[in-house]
Design a protein around this motif. Sequence first.
Motif, PDB file in Angstrom:
ATOM      1  N   ALA A   9       0.781  -1.312  -0.092  1.00 20.72           N
ATOM      2  CA  ALA A   9       0.057  -0.018  -0.085  1.00 20.72           C
ATOM      3  C   ALA A   9       0.681   1.366  -0.169  1.00 20.72           C
ATOM      4  O   ALA A   9       2.028   1.168   0.758  1.00 20.72           O
ATOM      5  CB  ALA A   9      -0.868   0.025   1.335  1.00 20.72           C
ATOM      6  N   PHE A  10       0.567   2.234  -0.719  1.00 28.12           N
ATOM      7  CA  PHE A  10       1.290   3.484  -0.744  1.00 28.12           C
ATOM      8  C   PHE A  10       0.430   4.351   0.433  1.00 28.12           C
ATOM      9  O   PHE A  10      -0.676   4.692   0.242  1.00 28.12           O
ATOM     10  CB  PHE A  10       0.927   4.147  -1.949  1.00 28.12           C
ATOM     11  CG  PHE A  10       1.844   5.707  -1.897  1.00 28.12           C
ATOM     12  CD1 PHE A  10       3.353   5.655  -2.166  1.00 28.12           C
ATOM     13  CD2 PHE A  10       1.132   6.734  -1.802  1.00 28.12           C
ATOM     14  CE1 PHE A  10       4.221   6.731  -2.105  1.00 28.12           C
ATOM     15  CE2 PHE A  10       2.027   8.005  -1.629  1.00 28.12           C
ATOM     16  CZ  PHE A  10       3.377   7.920  -2.045  1.00 28.12           C
ATOM     17  N   LEU A  11       1.266   4.503   1.255  1.00 24.46           N
ATOM     18  CA  LEU A  11       0.578   5.271   2.463  1.00 24.46           C
ATOM     19  C   LEU A  11       1.551   6.533   2.882  1.00 24.46           C
ATOM     20  O   LEU A  11       2.567   6.791   2.771  1.00 24.46           O
ATOM     21  CB  LEU A  11       1.000   4.470   3.855  1.00 24.46           C
ATOM     22  CG  LEU A  11       0.221   3.211   3.966  1.00 24.46           C
ATOM     23  CD1 LEU A  11       0.372   2.593   5.048  1.00 24.46           C
ATOM     24  CD2 LEU A  11      -1.247   3.090   3.621  1.00 24.46           C
ATOM     25  N   GLU A  12       0.368   7.649   2.929  1.00 27.44           N
ATOM     26  CA  GLU A  12       1.244   9.085   3.320  1.00 27.44           C
ATOM     27  C   GLU A  12       1.711   9.158   4.703  1.00 27.44           C
ATOM     28  O   GLU A  12       1.288   8.333   5.653  1.00 27.44           O
ATOM     29  CB  GLU A  12       0.252  10.011   2.925  1.00 27.44           C
ATOM     30  CG  GLU A  12      -0.338  10.276   1.582  1.00 27.44           C
ATOM     31  CD  GLU A  12      -1.304  11.257   1.146  1.00 27.44           C
ATOM     32  OE1 GLU A  12      -1.734  11.750   2.178  1.00 27.44           O
ATOM     33  OE2 GLU A  12      -1.592  11.450   0.046  1.00 27.44           O
ATOM     34  N   ALA A  13       2.824  10.066   4.752  1.00 30.63           N
ATOM     35  CA  ALA A  13       3.132  10.121   6.246  1.00 30.63           C
ATOM     36  C   ALA A  13       1.984  10.625   7.252  1.00 30.63           C
ATOM     37  O   ALA A  13       0.800  11.041   6.825  1.00 30.63           O
ATOM     38  CB  ALA A  13       3.976  11.438   6.222  1.00 30.63           C
ATOM     39  N   GLY A  14       2.095   9.741   8.311  1.00 34.34           N
ATOM     40  CA  GLY A  14       0.895   9.978   9.275  1.00 34.34           C
ATOM     41  C   GLY A  14       0.372   8.687   9.882  1.00 34.34           C
ATOM     42  O   GLY A  14       0.879   7.619   9.836  1.00 34.34           O
ATOM     43  N   GLU A  15      -0.473   8.463  10.665  1.00 36.08           N
ATOM     44  CA  GLU A  15      -1.139   7.378  11.213  1.00 36.08           C
ATOM     45  C   GLU A  15      -2.345   6.688   9.918  1.00 36.08           C
ATOM     46  O   GLU A  15      -3.090   7.534   9.364  1.00 36.08           O
ATOM     47  CB  GLU A  15      -2.011   7.747  12.567  1.00 36.08           C
ATOM     48  CG  GLU A  15      -1.018   7.961  13.579  1.00 36.08           C
ATOM     49  CD  GLU A  15      -2.082   7.490  15.001  1.00 36.08           C
ATOM     50  OE1 GLU A  15      -3.231   7.814  14.876  1.00 36.08           O
ATOM     51  OE2 GLU A  15      -1.335   7.728  16.081  1.00 36.08           O
ATOM     52  N   HIS A  16      -2.155   5.545  10.074  1.00 37.44           N
ATOM     53  CA  HIS A  16      -3.192   4.882   9.316  1.00 37.44           C
ATOM     54  C   HIS A  16      -3.511   3.530  10.121  1.00 37.44           C
ATOM     55  O   HIS A  16      -2.975   2.963  10.893  1.00 37.44           O
ATOM     56  CB  HIS A  16      -2.322   4.100   8.089  1.00 37.44           C
ATOM     57  CG  HIS A  16      -2.038   5.421   7.173  1.00 37.44           C
ATOM     58  ND1 HIS A  16      -2.549   6.029   6.359  1.00 37.44           N
ATOM     59  CD2 HIS A  16      -0.752   5.714   7.243  1.00 37.44           C
ATOM     60  CE1 HIS A  16      -2.066   7.044   5.523  1.00 37.44           C
ATOM     61  NE2 HIS A  16      -0.690   7.034   6.042  1.00 37.44           N
ATOM     62  N   ILE A  18      -5.149  -0.118   9.759  1.00 34.18           N
ATOM     63  CA  ILE A  18      -5.017  -1.346   8.999  1.00 34.18           C
ATOM     64  C   ILE A  18      -6.117  -2.134   8.970  1.00 34.18           C
ATOM     65  O   ILE A  18      -6.578  -2.698  10.208  1.00 34.18           O
ATOM     66  CB  ILE A  18      -3.762  -1.975   9.189  1.00 34.18           C
ATOM     67  CG1 ILE A  18      -2.510  -0.996   8.865  1.00 34.18           C
ATOM     68  CG2 ILE A  18      -3.780  -3.167   8.097  1.00 34.18           C
ATOM     69  CD1 ILE A  18      -2.437  -0.335   7.543  1.00 34.18           C
ATOM     70  N   CYS A  19      -6.823  -2.776   7.869  1.00 36.33           N
ATOM     71  CA  CYS A  19      -8.085  -3.293   8.061  1.00 36.33           C
ATOM     72  C   CYS A  19      -7.928  -4.750   8.532  1.00 36.33           C
ATOM     73  O   CYS A  19      -6.769  -5.297   8.306  1.00 36.33           O
ATOM     74  CB  CYS A  19      -8.495  -3.453   6.530  1.00 36.33           C
ATOM     75  SG  CYS A  19     -10.029  -4.604   6.373  1.00 36.33           S
ATOM     76  N   SER A  24     -12.887  -4.036   3.862  1.00 37.82           N
ATOM     77  CA  SER A  24     -12.751  -2.403   3.390  1.00 37.82           C
ATOM     78  C   SER A  24     -12.792  -2.093   2.275  1.00 37.82           C
ATOM     79  O   SER A  24     -12.018  -2.894   1.274  1.00 37.82           O
ATOM     80  CB  SER A  24     -11.336  -1.806   4.239  1.00 37.82           C
ATOM     81  OG  SER A  24     -11.361  -0.641   4.045  1.00 37.82           O
ATOM     82  N   GLU A  25     -13.540  -0.911   1.982  1.00 37.30           N
ATOM     83  CA  GLU A  25     -13.502  -0.616   0.211  1.00 37.30           C
ATOM     84  C   GLU A  25     -12.022  -0.077  -0.059  1.00 37.30           C
ATOM     85  O   GLU A  25     -11.623   0.259  -1.113  1.00 37.30           O
ATOM     86  CB  GLU A  25     -14.493   0.572   0.109  1.00 37.30           C
ATOM     87  CG  GLU A  25     -15.930   0.095   0.514  1.00 37.30           C
ATOM     88  CD  GLU A  25     -16.338  -0.601  -1.019  1.00 37.30           C
ATOM     89  OE1 GLU A  25     -15.900  -0.267  -1.897  1.00 37.30           O
ATOM     90  OE2 GLU A  25     -17.256  -1.301  -0.716  1.00 37.30           O
ATOM     91  N   THR A  26     -11.329   0.516   1.054  1.00 37.46           N
ATOM     92  CA  THR A  26     -10.076   0.858   0.872  1.00 37.46           C
ATOM     93  C   THR A  26      -8.954  -0.070   1.260  1.00 37.46           C
ATOM     94  O   THR A  26      -7.706   0.447   1.578  1.00 37.46           O
ATOM     95  CB  THR A  26      -9.862   2.315   1.620  1.00 37.46           C
ATOM     96  OG1 THR A  26     -10.256   2.018   3.051  1.00 37.46           O
ATOM     97  CG2 THR A  26     -10.842   3.251   0.712  1.00 37.46           C
ATOM     98  N   VAL A  29      -6.217  -0.653   3.840  1.00 33.02           N
ATOM     99  CA  VAL A  29      -6.498   0.421   4.958  1.00 33.02           C
ATOM    100  C   VAL A  29      -7.742   0.402   5.213  1.00 33.02           C
ATOM    101  O   VAL A  29      -8.749   0.144   4.656  1.00 33.02           O
ATOM    102  CB  VAL A  29      -6.335   1.865   4.518  1.00 33.02           C
ATOM    103  CG1 VAL A  29      -6.602   3.073   5.497  1.00 33.02           C
ATOM    104  CG2 VAL A  29      -4.690   2.050   4.052  1.00 33.02           C
ATOM    105  N   CYS A  30      -8.333   0.539   6.637  1.00 32.81           N
ATOM    106  CA  CYS A  30      -9.704   0.148   7.316  1.00 32.81           C
ATOM    107  C   CYS A  30     -10.418   1.488   6.862  1.00 32.81           C
ATOM    108  O   CYS A  30      -9.877   2.532   6.921  1.00 32.81           O
ATOM    109  CB  CYS A  30      -9.709   0.286   8.650  1.00 32.81           C
ATOM    110  SG  CYS A  30     -11.081   0.446   9.668  1.00 32.81           S
ATOM    111  N   ASP A  31     -11.735   1.539   6.454  1.00 35.00           N
ATOM    112  CA  ASP A  31     -12.402   2.393   5.864  1.00 35.00           C
ATOM    113  C   ASP A  31     -13.332   2.816   6.942  1.00 35.00           C
ATOM    114  O   ASP A  31     -14.260   3.551   6.825  1.00 35.00           O
ATOM    115  CB  ASP A  31     -13.114   2.374   4.623  1.00 35.00           C
ATOM    116  CG  ASP A  31     -14.188   0.820   4.642  1.00 35.00           C
ATOM    117  OD1 ASP A  31     -14.182   0.509   5.696  1.00 35.00           O
ATOM    118  OD2 ASP A  31     -14.748   0.734   3.461  1.00 35.00           O
ATOM    119  N   GLY A  32     -13.503   2.009   8.134  1.00 37.91           N
ATOM    120  CA  GLY A  32     -14.166   2.244   9.018  1.00 37.91           C
ATOM    121  C   GLY A  32     -15.825   1.982   9.162  1.00 37.91           C
ATOM    122  O   GLY A  32     -16.585   2.617   9.807  1.00 37.91           O
TER     123      GLY A  32
END
Length: 75
Positions: A9-16, A18-19, A24-26, A29-32
């Motif tokens: 996964a390409f993740l930007e700097a910061g908190e993520h 994870i599903c 998850s649609e994303t 990454v968890c889409d909540g």
Amino acid sequence: MGDMHPVVAFLEAGEHRICHCGESETFPVCDGEQDASACRKAAVITVDKDKYVPICQCGRSSSMPVCDGRHGYAE
Ligand code: FES
């Protein structure tokens, strides 16, 4: 046991988050938006800069949820 290879996964700097449930649609990454109890189990990782991160799918990484290269093989 899950898939033997990570999802990159390409993740930007910061908190993520994870599903945890795989729905998850994303993904990865968890889409909540899925089952609330599953979304509460999403692991949180902090990325220091924008980068590609391999997310473990086998469940055996020693640094979950990030793949450590062991991909389901016992030591
Ligand atoms: S997918 Fe690589 S350690 Fe799990």
